[in-house]
Scaffold this active site. Sequence first.
Site, PDB file in Angstrom:
ATOM      1  N   HIS A 161     -34.558  41.321  31.184  1.00 58.43           N
ATOM      2  CA  HIS A 161     -35.118  39.955  30.303  1.00 58.43           C
ATOM      3  C   HIS A 161     -36.021  40.471  29.114  1.00 58.43           C
ATOM      4  O   HIS A 161     -36.573  39.846  27.864  1.00 58.43           O
ATOM      5  CB  HIS A 161     -35.188  38.591  30.338  1.00 58.43           C
ATOM      6  CG  HIS A 161     -34.184  37.921  31.097  1.00 58.43           C
ATOM      7  ND1 HIS A 161     -32.702  37.529  30.953  1.00 58.43           N
ATOM      8  CD2 HIS A 161     -33.930  37.801  33.406  1.00 58.43           C
ATOM      9  CE1 HIS A 161     -32.566  37.127  31.582  1.00 58.43           C
ATOM     10  NE2 HIS A 161     -33.066  36.999  32.878  1.00 58.43           N
ATOM     11  N   ASP A 177     -25.118  40.321  36.772  1.00 57.38           N
ATOM     12  CA  ASP A 177     -26.235  39.774  36.786  1.00 57.38           C
ATOM     13  C   ASP A 177     -26.105  37.996  36.293  1.00 57.38           C
ATOM     14  O   ASP A 177     -25.070  37.951  35.684  1.00 57.38           O
ATOM     15  CB  ASP A 177     -27.572  40.048  36.072  1.00 57.38           C
ATOM     16  CG  ASP A 177     -28.698  39.254  36.594  1.00 57.38           C
ATOM     17  OD1 ASP A 177     -29.697  40.114  37.198  1.00 57.38           O
ATOM     18  OD2 ASP A 177     -28.833  37.777  36.579  1.00 57.38           O
ATOM     19  N   ASP A 224     -27.707  38.010  42.159  1.00 58.41           N
ATOM     20  CA  ASP A 224     -27.684  36.905  41.760  1.00 58.41           C
ATOM     21  C   ASP A 224     -26.180  35.997  41.571  1.00 58.41           C
ATOM     22  O   ASP A 224     -26.139  34.950  41.188  1.00 58.41           O
ATOM     23  CB  ASP A 224     -28.842  36.253  41.140  1.00 58.41           C
ATOM     24  CG  ASP A 224     -29.371  37.319  39.405  1.00 58.41           C
ATOM     25  OD1 ASP A 224     -28.348  37.441  39.245  1.00 58.41           O
ATOM     26  OD2 ASP A 224     -29.888  36.868  38.592  1.00 58.41           O
ATOM     27  N   HIS A 270     -27.373  36.420  35.155  1.00 53.13           N
ATOM     28  CA  HIS A 270     -28.195  35.830  34.005  1.00 53.13           C
ATOM     29  C   HIS A 270     -27.934  36.782  32.650  1.00 53.13           C
ATOM     30  O   HIS A 270     -27.275  37.936  32.672  1.00 53.13           O
ATOM     31  CB  HIS A 270     -29.610  35.548  33.953  1.00 53.13           C
ATOM     32  CG  HIS A 270     -30.269  34.632  35.090  1.00 53.13           C
ATOM     33  ND1 HIS A 270     -30.236  35.447  36.602  1.00 53.13           N
ATOM     34  CD2 HIS A 270     -30.249  33.453  34.766  1.00 53.13           C
ATOM     35  CE1 HIS A 270     -30.975  34.008  37.231  1.00 53.13           C
ATOM     36  NE2 HIS A 270     -30.826  33.322  36.447  1.00 53.13           N
TER      37      HIS A 270
END
Length: 394
Positions: free
Chosen positions: A155, A190, A281, A192
């Site tokens: 990110h 991931d 995750d 996200h």
Amino acid sequence: SPSCPDGRKRRVCYYYDRGIAGVDYGEDHVMVPRRVDMAHALIRSYGLLGDMSRLRTRPATYDDIAAFHDRGYADLLGSLTPEAFAAGGEAELTARSFNVGEPSKPEDPRTIDNPPIAGLWDYCCRYAGGSIAAARALAAGGYDIAINWSGGMHHACRDKASGFCYVNDIVLAIRELLAAFARVVYVDIDVHHGDGVETAFVDSGRVMTVSFHQRTNNDFFPKGRGNLADVGVGEGVYRAVNVPLYAGMDDEGYYGLFQPIMEKVMEVFKPEAIVMQCGGDSLSGDRLGRLNLSIAGHARCVRFVRSFDVPLLLLGGGGYTINHVAACWCYETAVAIGKEIDDDIPQHCYDSYYQSQDYKLHYTVKKNLKNDNTNHHVTQTKNTVLRNLDKLAA
Ligand code: V1S
Ligand code: CA
Ligand code: ZN
């Protein structure tokens, strides 16, 4: 078929910098860097260190980091201390302007996404140093697979922190690979969206970014990013691939998308190197994610990518149920090497963490979790992505 029937070993190098284990995001924070030390201890206890070269990492330098990041932001990361932030004044204001400590005071200061942690610069240089060194080892041609489970901070932006990530080691590693390889694929499992990496290469014809991620009511972090319709711009058109998924996605549904999409990516883009962010995750039972992958389902994606026999950089990322994450990255290290390992976790310094999973590597996924992904959604998503990729076919 590229489903790895060869059983061939790969030359694997592995980076782990102990200096990362003690980094503390704060008592209530979900990001626990110690999980990488847990993965490392597990890898050692399974005897996997003997099957790879463990190479020393050198912390990234200011110039390494400034190759992508804004110098004003790098200066802030290099000078900020928790004490200076707490004292208020200029240091606090500057930090907040770069999203360290949040842009404004949150209601609960214990849950700041990007806290002004002690040893911040050292931490960034260590995890980025691992990814840069791993990329250089692949570029030099001495290894087939390089691993840095401390990396994968997808990110971080050029000039601000985001989602627990301060320096984008992935962008730095891809830039190193581009010095030796014509085209690089980035694939991100991931839970996200890999927004920082997509943005950095959104108009590049030499980097294709692919992210599989959760989407819930349009407000799953990072809000507004990773739509199916986001395909890249300019030279990068159709070189950004986004696969949004709803909560409850299981192994079968995930691989049913992953396999054909990655096969097509490889066919049309013909990358000379691959970077895979293996955020844990997306595993069942994660504290933030709501997908329902088993370790075997997650690792099946790694095995599939490995089967193309293209230089491969494996990175960590998210993962907030730390016993699951450490077990997953240990298993994926074995996959990289091409070795079967026992399901019984050997006795080692962290074994008490695995009591809830009966000391087994492969813990049981949730049986009764509702899968919000309809067959219609999965088929539509797959067809749209494959149609877009077909536009790149010669
Ligand atoms: N979802 C979520 C979530 N949870 C937290 C959090 C929880 C406890 C803490 F002590 C501190 C933070 N933050 C978020 C997300 C960021 C998720 C980042 C994922 C990172 C990765 O796995 O992809 C890669 C390492 N942040 C938000 O949702 C933003 C807020 C909108 C809500 C939370 N507050 C703290 C900030 C604003
Ligand atoms: Ca993702
Ligand atoms: Zn994540």
